[in-house]
Scaffold this motif. Structure first.
Motif, mmCIF file in Angstrom:
data_model
loop_
_atom_site.group_PDB
_atom_site.id
_atom_site.type_symbol
_atom_site.label_atom_id
_atom_site.label_comp_id
_atom_site.label_asym_id
_atom_site.label_seq_id
_atom_site.Cartn_x
_atom_site.Cartn_y
_atom_site.Cartn_z
ATOM 1 N N UNK A 95 0.804 33.037 -1.260
ATOM 2 C CA UNK A 95 0.391 31.954 -1.580
ATOM 3 C C UNK A 95 0.586 31.403 -2.868
ATOM 4 N N UNK A 96 0.658 30.154 -3.290
ATOM 5 C CA UNK A 96 0.442 29.710 -4.652
ATOM 6 C C UNK A 96 -0.585 28.546 -4.722
ATOM 7 N N UNK A 97 -1.510 28.716 -5.390
ATOM 8 C CA UNK A 97 -2.980 27.942 -5.192
ATOM 9 C C UNK A 97 -2.754 27.132 -6.493
ATOM 10 N N UNK A 98 -3.024 25.800 -6.198
ATOM 11 C CA UNK A 98 -3.198 24.788 -7.551
ATOM 12 C C UNK A 98 -4.574 24.196 -7.333
ATOM 13 N N UNK A 99 -5.111 24.109 -8.390
ATOM 14 C CA UNK A 99 -6.573 23.319 -8.305
ATOM 15 C C UNK A 99 -6.632 22.191 -8.947
ATOM 16 N N UNK A 100 -7.361 21.196 -8.364
ATOM 17 C CA UNK A 100 -7.364 19.613 -9.226
ATOM 18 C C UNK A 100 -8.099 19.712 -10.292
ATOM 19 N N UNK A 101 -8.746 20.855 -10.407
ATOM 20 C CA UNK A 101 -9.669 20.966 -11.757
ATOM 21 C C UNK A 101 -9.029 21.673 -12.962
ATOM 22 N N UNK A 102 -7.771 22.254 -12.584
ATOM 23 C CA UNK A 102 -7.210 23.065 -13.693
ATOM 24 C C UNK A 102 -5.706 22.658 -13.486
ATOM 25 N N UNK A 103 -5.333 21.870 -14.535
ATOM 26 C CA UNK A 103 -3.987 21.240 -14.492
ATOM 27 C C UNK A 103 -2.973 22.465 -14.795
ATOM 28 N N UNK A 156 -1.216 25.030 -13.581
ATOM 29 C CA UNK A 156 -1.695 26.202 -13.608
ATOM 30 C C UNK A 156 -1.721 26.751 -11.978
ATOM 31 N N UNK A 157 -0.991 27.622 -11.484
ATOM 32 C CA UNK A 157 -1.082 27.992 -10.227
ATOM 33 C C UNK A 157 -1.489 29.559 -10.366
ATOM 34 N N UNK A 158 -2.336 29.960 -9.084
ATOM 35 C CA UNK A 158 -3.007 31.197 -9.028
ATOM 36 C C UNK A 158 -2.256 31.798 -7.650
ATOM 37 N N UNK A 159 -2.019 33.161 -7.928
ATOM 38 C CA UNK A 159 -1.534 33.856 -6.778
ATOM 39 C C UNK A 159 -2.629 34.224 -5.723
ATOM 40 N N UNK A 160 -1.983 34.353 -4.585
ATOM 41 C CA UNK A 160 -2.901 34.446 -3.359
ATOM 42 C C UNK A 160 -2.048 35.225 -2.480
ATOM 43 N N UNK A 161 -2.756 35.735 -1.347
ATOM 44 C CA UNK A 161 -2.210 36.444 -0.184
ATOM 45 C C UNK A 161 -3.247 35.936 1.059
ATOM 46 N N UNK A 162 -1.990 35.601 1.963
ATOM 47 C CA UNK A 162 -2.734 35.062 3.081
ATOM 48 C C UNK A 162 -3.474 36.287 3.986
ATOM 49 N N UNK A 163 -4.576 36.078 4.449
ATOM 50 C CA UNK A 163 -5.284 37.347 5.266
ATOM 51 C C UNK A 163 -5.975 37.162 6.477
ATOM 52 N N UNK A 164 -5.972 35.457 6.619
ATOM 53 C CA UNK A 164 -6.713 35.146 7.886
ATOM 54 C C UNK A 164 -5.940 33.758 8.444
ATOM 55 N N UNK A 165 -5.724 33.951 9.921
ATOM 56 C CA UNK A 165 -5.169 32.785 10.587
ATOM 57 C C UNK A 165 -6.041 32.476 11.821
ATOM 58 N N UNK A 185 -7.036 33.021 2.113
ATOM 59 C CA UNK A 185 -5.965 33.728 1.432
ATOM 60 C C UNK A 185 -6.930 34.250 0.246
ATOM 61 N N UNK A 186 -6.975 35.511 -0.099
ATOM 62 C CA UNK A 186 -7.537 36.195 -1.357
ATOM 63 C C UNK A 186 -6.853 35.753 -2.386
ATOM 64 N N UNK A 187 -7.529 35.051 -3.601
ATOM 65 C CA UNK A 187 -7.012 34.510 -4.794
ATOM 66 C C UNK A 187 -7.290 35.516 -5.989
ATOM 67 N N UNK A 188 -6.302 35.534 -6.500
ATOM 68 C CA UNK A 188 -6.293 36.573 -7.790
ATOM 69 C C UNK A 188 -6.588 35.583 -8.908
ATOM 70 N N UNK A 189 -7.945 36.089 -9.327
ATOM 71 C CA UNK A 189 -8.854 35.187 -10.567
ATOM 72 C C UNK A 189 -8.367 35.867 -11.826
ATOM 73 N N UNK A 190 -8.017 34.947 -12.612
ATOM 74 C CA UNK A 190 -7.827 35.397 -13.988
ATOM 75 C C UNK A 190 -8.965 35.278 -14.999
#
Length: 380
Positions: free
Chosen positions: A237-245, A247-256, A273-278
């Motif tokens: 997954x590619x996670x984009x946050x409204x509060x951080x312009x 910038x995309x964070x990597x994630x991995x789908x873990x639950x459906x 999804x687990x988010x990789x926090x920098x």
């Protein structure tokens, strides 16, 4: 005179007919339409979907009291980092008057029972020393005496717990609210002076604080039922946050979610999804987020711009027009594959050497009428 009027009328009619013919020719004359062409080309296509949701801590722990009372002092604030065992708040016990009175009565009864048992014990001990009673009888009295002592200790301990919150009298065991895990304090929903209820089998209790590790975050969102069947555990997954312009964070789908929930007429399925926090970025709990998921991807395929496609009105099958000469085109049915909304895959029907007609936009009818009216005014 009649002949003159007759010839004048005939002249007017001829002139009017010539003027009308000239106006009609001018207003309907158009330049020849020339169509541009485009050749199919090799490219990559990714079919994506976007899930809306938020970023939350993976584990959030709520700290609850072991005894009811009133918040006497709060030592930390929201946002403070804590370690397991750090003191968060202190509770002042306000005992229930009825329970306190019952505990006090139990202590008095235990003291009376002990005094009575002691008198009987002392009398029989003297008889036992003289050999008047047997060992078995004396041992039974010894047991009763010891039990009476223990019952008094228990009654006094219960009384202390109800009165001050701890059997030892220091009230450190139950009234000191400490962190059970390391992390960051997300919320302290109580204030000094608030009354709190202990956690038990019938009540969750009052939350003193919530703690979470902001270094372990997950994305929680929802996807439509038409797309959930294409998802698989472990997808990136590619996670984009409204509060951080930007910038995309990597994630991995873990639950459906195995069960969907109907919202506004559409069935939605929860995903996580687990988010990789920098370390360079502070992600706060509850940030709104969008997750981009690649549902299907094909590399090095033949594609054309989707705007070149036409669809048969009867069969609804796609087709294009291919150049066969100078501004001459023929219809050709094609089979299409995946699309990303801009380009579409051509499975069959075209090759890289074909020149596909680009459909021109039709001029507005109103504009043509206005031009005709202006020309008629000029002619007049």
């Amino acid at each position: 005179m009649k002949k003159i009027l007759k010839w004048v009328g005939l002249g007017v009619l001829v002139f009017g007919a010539l003027w009308a013919a000239t106006f009609f020719i001018k207003s309907n004359s158009k330049s020849a339409i020339e169509y541009e062409t485009h050749k199919p080309f090799i490219s990559n296509i990714e079919k994506k979907t976007v899930a809306t949701g938020k970023v939350i801590p993976e584990d959030e722990v709520e700290i609850k009291p072991q005894i009811s009372g009133i918040i006497d002092k709060i030592y930390l604030e929201e946002g403070n980092p804590v370690n397991a065992g750090d003191l968060i708040a202190v509770i002042k016990v306000v005992p229930n008057e009825q329970a306190l009175n019952q505990a006090r009565g139990r202590v008095s009864n235990a003291e009376i029972a002990l005094n009575n048992t002691k008198i009987e014990y002392d009398r029989n001990k003297a008889l036992f020393d003289k050999g008047v009673i047997s060992s078995q009888d004396f041992n039974n009295l010894q047991l009763q005496y010891d039990q009476a002592i223990q019952e008094l200790k228990n009654a006094r301990a219960d009384y202390q717990i109800i009165r001050v919150g701890s059997a030892g009298g220091s009230s450190s065991a139950n009234t000191n609210i400490r962190a059970t895990v390391a992390g960051t304090i997300l919320e302290i929903p109580v204030e000094e002076g608030d009354q709190v209820i202990q956690s038990n089998n019938f009540n969750d209790g009052t939350t003193i604080a919530s703690i979470a590790d902001l270094g372990k975050m997950i994305f929680e969102g929802k996807v439509d039922e038409g797309e959930v069947g294409k998802l698989e555990i472990g997808m990136p997954l590619k996670i984009s946050l409204g509060a951080i312009e930007d910038k995309e964070f990597n994630a991995e789908l873990k639950f459906i979610a195995p069960k969907g929930v109907e919202e506004s007429g559409a069935v939605q399925f929860k995903i996580e999804g687990d988010v990789s926090v920098e370390d360079d970025f502070l992600i706060r709990a509850g940030y709104s987020a969008n997750a981009s998921l690649v549902l299907e991807k094909k590399d090095s395929i033949l594609v054309i711009p989707e705007a070149l496609l036409q669809f048969d009105k009867e069969t609804d099958k796609p087709y294009v027009e291919v150049s066969i000469g100078e501004q001459e085109f023929e219809r050709r049915d094609v089979e299409i594959g995946i699309s990303d909304g801009i380009n579409v895959e051509i499975v069959s029907g075209l090759d890289e050497n074909d020149e596909v007609k680009q459909w021109n936009k039709t001029e507005p009818i109103k504009k043509g009428l206005e031009e005709g009216e202006e020309e008629s005014d000029e002619d007049a």
